[in-house]
Design a protein around this motif. Structure first.
Motif, PDB file in Angstrom:
ATOM      1  N   UNK A 463     -50.351 -54.607 -36.838  1.00  0.00           N
ATOM      2  CA  UNK A 463     -49.855 -53.402 -36.176  1.00  0.00           C
ATOM      3  C   UNK A 463     -49.617 -53.661 -34.688  1.00  0.00           C
ATOM      4  N   UNK A 464     -50.559 -54.308 -34.042  1.00  0.00           N
ATOM      5  CA  UNK A 464     -50.395 -54.610 -32.615  1.00  0.00           C
ATOM      6  C   UNK A 464     -49.182 -55.505 -32.390  1.00  0.00           C
ATOM      7  N   UNK A 465     -49.009 -56.494 -33.263  1.00  0.00           N
ATOM      8  CA  UNK A 465     -47.902 -57.439 -33.143  1.00  0.00           C
ATOM      9  C   UNK A 465     -46.563 -56.729 -33.308  1.00  0.00           C
ATOM     10  N   UNK A 466     -46.468 -55.873 -34.328  1.00  0.00           N
ATOM     11  CA  UNK A 466     -45.217 -55.156 -34.583  1.00  0.00           C
ATOM     12  C   UNK A 466     -44.897 -54.213 -33.429  1.00  0.00           C
ATOM     13  N   UNK A 467     -45.906 -53.510 -32.928  1.00  0.00           N
ATOM     14  CA  UNK A 467     -45.690 -52.589 -31.817  1.00  0.00           C
ATOM     15  C   UNK A 467     -45.175 -53.321 -30.579  1.00  0.00           C
ATOM     16  N   UNK A 468     -45.732 -54.508 -30.324  1.00  0.00           N
ATOM     17  CA  UNK A 468     -45.297 -55.290 -29.163  1.00  0.00           C
ATOM     18  C   UNK A 468     -43.873 -55.793 -29.335  1.00  0.00           C
ATOM     19  N   UNK A 469     -43.538 -56.249 -30.547  1.00  0.00           N
ATOM     20  CA  UNK A 469     -42.198 -56.800 -30.802  1.00  0.00           C
ATOM     21  C   UNK A 469     -41.112 -55.748 -30.633  1.00  0.00           C
ATOM     22  N   UNK A 470     -41.457 -54.505 -30.992  1.00  0.00           N
ATOM     23  CA  UNK A 470     -40.424 -53.468 -30.995  1.00  0.00           C
ATOM     24  C   UNK A 470     -40.634 -52.441 -29.895  1.00  0.00           C
ATOM     25  N   UNK A 471     -41.398 -52.845 -28.878  1.00  0.00           N
ATOM     26  CA  UNK A 471     -41.582 -52.051 -27.667  1.00  0.00           C
ATOM     27  C   UNK A 471     -41.952 -50.617 -28.011  1.00  0.00           C
ATOM     28  N   UNK A 472     -42.960 -50.463 -28.847  1.00  0.00           N
ATOM     29  CA  UNK A 472     -43.450 -49.124 -29.171  1.00  0.00           C
ATOM     30  C   UNK A 472     -44.201 -48.574 -27.971  1.00  0.00           C
ATOM     31  N   UNK A 473     -43.848 -47.393 -27.536  1.00  0.00           N
ATOM     32  CA  UNK A 473     -44.451 -46.803 -26.342  1.00  0.00           C
ATOM     33  C   UNK A 473     -45.792 -46.168 -26.679  1.00  0.00           C
ATOM     34  N   UNK A 474     -46.470 -45.698 -25.633  1.00  0.00           N
ATOM     35  CA  UNK A 474     -47.730 -45.006 -25.830  1.00  0.00           C
ATOM     36  C   UNK A 474     -47.500 -43.731 -26.639  1.00  0.00           C
ATOM     37  N   UNK A 475     -48.470 -43.387 -27.443  1.00  0.00           N
ATOM     38  CA  UNK A 475     -48.355 -42.175 -28.256  1.00  0.00           C
ATOM     39  C   UNK A 475     -49.747 -41.646 -28.538  1.00  0.00           C
ATOM     40  N   UNK A 476     -49.807 -40.512 -29.215  1.00  0.00           N
ATOM     41  CA  UNK A 476     -51.105 -39.904 -29.486  1.00  0.00           C
ATOM     42  C   UNK A 476     -51.856 -40.712 -30.544  1.00  0.00           C
ATOM     43  N   UNK A 477     -53.160 -40.510 -30.597  1.00  0.00           N
ATOM     44  CA  UNK A 477     -54.012 -41.279 -31.499  1.00  0.00           C
ATOM     45  C   UNK A 477     -53.612 -41.068 -32.958  1.00  0.00           C
ATOM     46  N   UNK A 478     -53.268 -39.843 -33.344  1.00  0.00           N
ATOM     47  CA  UNK A 478     -52.925 -39.558 -34.741  1.00  0.00           C
ATOM     48  C   UNK A 478     -51.723 -40.377 -35.196  1.00  0.00           C
ATOM     49  N   UNK A 479     -50.752 -40.598 -34.304  1.00  0.00           N
ATOM     50  CA  UNK A 479     -49.580 -41.410 -34.667  1.00  0.00           C
ATOM     51  C   UNK A 479     -49.983 -42.854 -34.918  1.00  0.00           C
ATOM     52  N   UNK A 480     -50.833 -43.398 -34.076  1.00  0.00           N
ATOM     53  CA  UNK A 480     -51.310 -44.777 -34.279  1.00  0.00           C
ATOM     54  C   UNK A 480     -52.027 -44.908 -35.618  1.00  0.00           C
ATOM     55  N   UNK A 481     -52.893 -43.940 -35.905  1.00  0.00           N
ATOM     56  CA  UNK A 481     -53.653 -44.002 -37.163  1.00  0.00           C
ATOM     57  C   UNK A 481     -52.701 -43.986 -38.346  1.00  0.00           C
ATOM     58  N   UNK A 482     -51.721 -43.073 -38.328  1.00  0.00           N
ATOM     59  CA  UNK A 482     -50.778 -42.944 -39.437  1.00  0.00           C
ATOM     60  C   UNK A 482     -49.984 -44.231 -39.648  1.00  0.00           C
ATOM     61  N   UNK A 483     -49.496 -44.832 -38.559  1.00  0.00           N
ATOM     62  CA  UNK A 483     -48.658 -46.036 -38.686  1.00  0.00           C
ATOM     63  C   UNK A 483     -49.490 -47.252 -39.106  1.00  0.00           C
ATOM     64  N   UNK A 484     -50.694 -47.361 -38.560  1.00  0.00           N
ATOM     65  CA  UNK A 484     -51.554 -48.482 -38.970  1.00  0.00           C
ATOM     66  C   UNK A 484     -51.940 -48.345 -40.437  1.00  0.00           C
ATOM     67  N   UNK A 485     -52.270 -47.124 -40.858  1.00  0.00           N
ATOM     68  CA  UNK A 485     -52.680 -46.932 -42.258  1.00  0.00           C
ATOM     69  C   UNK A 485     -51.528 -47.222 -43.220  1.00  0.00           C
ATOM     70  N   UNK A 486     -50.299 -47.036 -42.761  1.00  0.00           N
ATOM     71  CA  UNK A 486     -49.142 -47.404 -43.590  1.00  0.00           C
ATOM     72  C   UNK A 486     -49.175 -48.894 -43.915  1.00  0.00           C
ATOM     73  N   UNK A 487     -49.601 -49.707 -42.959  1.00  0.00           N
ATOM     74  CA  UNK A 487     -49.732 -51.146 -43.209  1.00  0.00           C
ATOM     75  C   UNK A 487     -50.875 -51.401 -44.182  1.00  0.00           C
TER      76      UNK A 487
END
Length: 966
Positions: A463-487
């Motif tokens: 998740x960290x790697x993908x976020x860095x590659x695609x310049x994912x900006x800061x967001x709320x905690x719930x969004x991070x949880x949802x996207x990480x859990x998708x992985x």
């Protein structure tokens, strides 16, 4: 017939490509060549054949098509492009969904669909141009959403990153410009059904640049054979064609029918065990299971108990791992502002180990103080301190000891709360992906002492790697949880794919080109074979793909039996109490009458005159052989302690396993009927088919209603997590008139009706009653009007359709019962922050409706069990649920029993649900008592097909002052 194409007429691959079997192809394969095969099973088979026939020679490269493409990509890629994984692509698709303002994905849209469309040279632009007509079919209304999301996905991904759909085209461009960049080698592509246009174009270009390439096809034998069409395309593009005769097989196909899916698997494994005991090599036997995976766990369970070694890929998904769900609970505690349900889930998981105090105190204190949570941990602290102050002020000498105990408990609870808050709390607001990952690793995993699988740690890094590659900006905690859990949901645990050598257990596509002397094919029913579900978008973009894949799966199964081998195609009559529908492909099988000849073995009986494998002598009676009924005059029936050990073992597993409403209702009708039908698995007599069977008609109309509501809604809902999800799931029919909805409903009915075999006495008449005539509205129209009038008058709307629940429910005695059920429909209305529900069950006509008294007495257990399962369903999702009532919706009948569609209320309030649930418990006690006598309720014998077994007409029911017990 063998069909092959070659890039050159003097190919060194000709002997291998035109060999009569896969094993012979491996034997003739030049050592310098690469063989491209369909699955990992083919790689394992090829390695074994090479070791047997060409031991000592270096093993050639044997890989799948996707690995072959990746190898080519590695040879020509430059530093400016990168190949991204499906996980990364799926995450990008999720981000794209949010960017275009879509809450739900259109049906048929995932990264796997987009990749497949790209491989057939579709693009978002070309699809958009294909469907610009304003008069396009109603089922394709979602296409504009698909195109919009697809465009956004491609824009976010950019040209620097390639998904699997892009990589072949990239290689083609490089090969055309720099053919010298590739290391040329002979390549034999074996037994592929699905060479996409991109794959064919790549192979053709390689052949043009003097690669020695051959392709061996596997034919399905249908009029519209994809493999033959692909070969024709390749010949038209310069390939050389070769077709050779293969000796016709003299194999035998036997059809077997079993009462249940479990019985089907048990008896199949019994036959396999007998074959091996009689000297058949395990490599000569294959058990074929449907692609859906619905048989896998049952195979593993029963093979283990029968001591049968099997070779099967056992998958265990990471999202179900206890440590993973504990970490998710901790994330939810913070992101949902310390709701008590999340805190309870975290504490009760058993995976929090680094607490210096009794962490369970939080659970106990929260329950006593009635903390709901949702306002942060300081709200918990305030309520704990308030309760503690009250306890300290109590001056009750008689209860001093109890009060002091509670004081100590809340002091410890406050200490636990402060420790947990300090450990896992994180600042509010927007955070960066790397900060989220660090927080999970250090604050949750490390500080709580959770021991996660390696794959979960990998998911965080991904998740960290993908976020860095695609310049994912800061967001709320719930969004991070949802996207990480998708992985997390795409990964398996570290102990997955553990293989045990033994009997081959394979999916149809894994059999492609392989042969076995004995093939046991399970699940010849609709929903398993054929398997491919109707997908309107895919059907438009890849016309005919669904039916072609099903016919190819059938050909893979049939062709897997060797010359003079045996294919056993088996059909379960019921799946968890629901009657199944035989596969339409059974008519394409050439059924033989051969009986497998086995030697008699100790403790196991051969196939008898009715072609059933009997595992235990005590089952001979149940399956109609020469056994004698051995019940006494008192109709005591069966006692568990008197059972043969094999039957007792099965009895124990069934009675202690998951229950369903149909099983409980059978016990309520007569305990002995339950024993014969479910424990022994005896098939009941079937009547003459003058009309479509009630079960078949009901299954069809269930499917019509579900598909109609889904298409009106525009998407399928399988789960919910919030009230917002419920709102989005509600289906509103009042936006159009019944006449406007009717064409869609009739089209869906026509599609579902095709799946039911016709030809019975009233077939034509029955179909005609569904449509409007000059004299009367058809059943479909009348049902639609009733549903729309109900919505207008009540404001309740359908939300959850055919909701399947496999869980444990708690009865009034606090007994937890594992249960499996499917709720036909749940209609909802939102009032403030509560979801008010009506539990709905579909019936054909009024005569099939349960009586009020039977529901109250627990004899008809569907409604109370549905209600309890639904309560738990919403509780697990932290949604407040109020059960309003339970109703039955009938579709209506016109043949032999004239009924109109109708809505009948049977359970009027929550108290009636609870009363009925309490009365259901007595029948669960009967199931597990070990005593199943002949005690039918009034009228039960009239619909029972087992009267010749219990002989109730001769002996009468069981009479005793006291029920026999074990």
């Amino acid at each position: 017939m063998s069909l092959s194409v070659f890039g050159s007429t003097d190919s060194i691959l000709q002997d291998a490509a035109m060999a009569p079997s896969f094993d012979e192809a491996v034997y003739h394969l030049p050592g310098v060549a690469t063989m491209v095969v369909p699955t990992m099973m083919h790689i394992q088979r090829a390695a074994r054949v090479w070791a047997e026939k060409r031991a000592g020679e270096p093993l050639p490269q044997i890989i799948t098509m996707s690995e072959f493409v990746r190898n080519l990509f590695k040879q020509v890629r430059n530093q400016e492009v990168s190949l991204i994984s499906d996980i990364e692509s799926e995450l990008l698709l999720d981000l794209s969904l949010k960017n275009v303002g879509e809450q739900f994905r259109p049906s048929g849209l995932s990264i796997y669909h987009i990749v497949r469309w790209k491989q057939e040279l579709h693009t978002a632009q070309s699809v958009e141009e294909m469907f610009t007509d304003e008069n396009r079919p109603h089922r394709l209304d979602a296409m504009n959403r698909v195109v919009r999301i697809w465009h956004e996905y491609e824009q976010r991904k950019g040209r620097a990153f390639l998904d699997r759909g892009d990589v072949v085209q990239y290689i083609i461009d490089k090969a055309a410009a720099q053919p010298e960049a590739f290391r040329k080698q002979p390549v034999l592509v074996m037994y592929t059904h699905g060479l996409s246009i991109a794959d064919r174009s790549l192979l053709t270009l390689l052949a043009y640049t003097e690669w020695d390439i051959a392709v061996r096809f596997s034919l399905s034998g249908t009029a519209d054979d994809r493999s033959r069409a692909m070969a024709t395309w390749m010949v038209a593009h310069g390939w050389h064609f070769a077709e050779t005769e293969v000796p016709k097989k003299n194999s035998t196909t036997i059809l077997r029918k079993w009462p249940t899916k479990r019985e089907e698997v048990r008896r199949t494994l019994g036959a396999v065990k007998e074959l091996v005991t009689n000297g058949v090599h395990p490599y000569d036997i294959a058990v074929v299971v449907p692609r859906s995976g619905s048989y896998d766990n049952l195979i593993i369970e029963l093979a283990s108990s029968a001591k049968i070694p099997i070779s099967i890929q056992k998958q265990s998904m990471l999202e179900h791992n206890g440590s993973a769900t504990t970490i998710l609970a901790a994330c939810h505690v913070v992101s949902r502002n310390w709701r008590r349900t999340d805190v309870d889930r975290l504490i009760r998981s058993g995976h929090v180990h680094h607490a210096s105090m009794q962490i369970g105190r939080l659970y106990e204190c929260g329950a006593i103080a009635r903390v709901a949570g949702g306002n942060g941990w300081r709200d918990w602290l305030s309520q704990f301190q308030g309760t503690l102050g009250t306890l300290r002020s109590v001056n009750d000498f008689d209860n001093e000891k109890n009060v002091q105990m509670l004081v100590t408990m809340f002091e410890e609870g406050i200490s636990c709360l402060e420790w947990l808050a300090k450990t896992i709390d994180i600042s509010d607001g927007f955070i960066a992906p790397e900060e989220f990952v660090r927080w999970v690793r250090e604050n949750i995993i490390q500080n709580l002492g959770i021991d996660p699988p390696v794959s979960l740690m990998h998911s965080l890094e991904t998740y960290k790697h993908v976020a860095k590659r695609h310049v994912q900006t800061e967001t709320i905690l719930a969004d991070h949880i949802s996207r990480w859990w998708r992985i997390v949901q795409t990964l398996e645990t570290d102990d997955s794919n553990v293989q045990v050598r033994g009997i081959t257990v394979a999916k149809p596509q894994e059999l492609r080109g392989l042969e076995f002397k004995y093939v046991m094919a399970l699940g010849f029913i609709e929903g398993e074979l054929p398997l491919a579900a109707w997908d309107p978008i895919n059907e438009e973009l890849l016309a005919g793909i669904r039916e072609a894949m099903d016919y190819e799966a059938l050909a893979d199964i049939v062709n897997s039996a060797t010359h003079e081998g045996i294919l056993v195609a088996s059909v379960p009559g019921a799946d968890d109490g629901d009657e199944t529908v035989e596969s339409k492909f059974i008519d394409d099988l050439a059924i033989g009458s051969t009986v497998i000849e086995f030697k008699q073995l100790s403790g196991i009986h051969c196939l008898d005159s009715t072609s059933r494998l009997v595992i235990s002598p005590s089952e001979l009676l149940a399956f109609g052989t020469n056994g004698v009924v051995d019940f006494n005059e008192r109709q005591q029936g069966v006692l568990a302690t008197a059972l043969d050990k094999d039957i007792l073992s099965r009895f124990t597993k069934i009675t202690n396993g998951r229950v369903s409403p149909s099983r409980i209702d059978t016990v309520a009708q007569c305990p002995f009927r339950y024993f014969v039908g479910y424990v022994l698995g005896v098939e009941s007599r079937q009547g003459i088919d003058e009309v479509i069977s009630p079960i078949s008609h009901g299954s069809m109309m269930h499917a019509v209603a579900k598909e109609f509501f889904n298409q009106v809604r525009g998407h399928t809902v399988t789960d919910i997590s919030s009230i917002d999800d419920i709102k989005a799931a509600m289906v509103d029919l009042t936006t159009h008139t019944a006449e406007e909805w009717l064409p869609l409903l009739q089209h869906i009915y026509e599609e579902e009706r095709k799946k039911i075999p016709g030809g019975y006495l009233y077939d034509i008449v029955e179909r005609s009653t569904m449509y409007n005539s000059d004299f009367r509205a058809g059943m479909l129209h009348r049902w639609l009007v009733v549903e729309m009038e109900s919505q207008r008058s009540s404001n309740f709307k359908p939300a959850l359709l055919e909701l399947e629940i496999t869980d444990e429910i708690t009865l009034s005695s606090d007994v937890r019962v594992p249960i499996t059920l499917r709720i036909d429909r749940v209609d909802v209305a939102i009032r403030e922050d509560e979801v008010h529900c009506i539990v709905i069950d579909y019936k054909t006509g009024e005569r099939s409706l349960p009586k009020y008294k039977d529901i109250e007495l627990g004899r008809k257990s569907q409604m109370p069990l549905y209600a309890q399962a639904l309560r738990r369903f919403f509780t697990q999702r932290n949604v407040k649920c109020v059960l309003e009532k339970g109703t039955y919706h009938t579709f209506g009948k016109s043949i032999k029993d004239s009924n109109n569609p109708k809505i009948s209320e049977r359970v009027k309030n929550n108290a009636e649900f609870n009363t009925a649930l309490h009365n259901v418990e007595q029948y669960l006690d009967v199931i597990r008592s070990g005593s199943l006598p002949v005690i039918p309720i009034e009228g039960a014998c009239g619909s029972c097909g087992f009267k010749e077994v219990c002989r109730v007409d001769h002996w009468g029911p069981y009479h005793s002052a006291q029920q026999p017990s074990v």
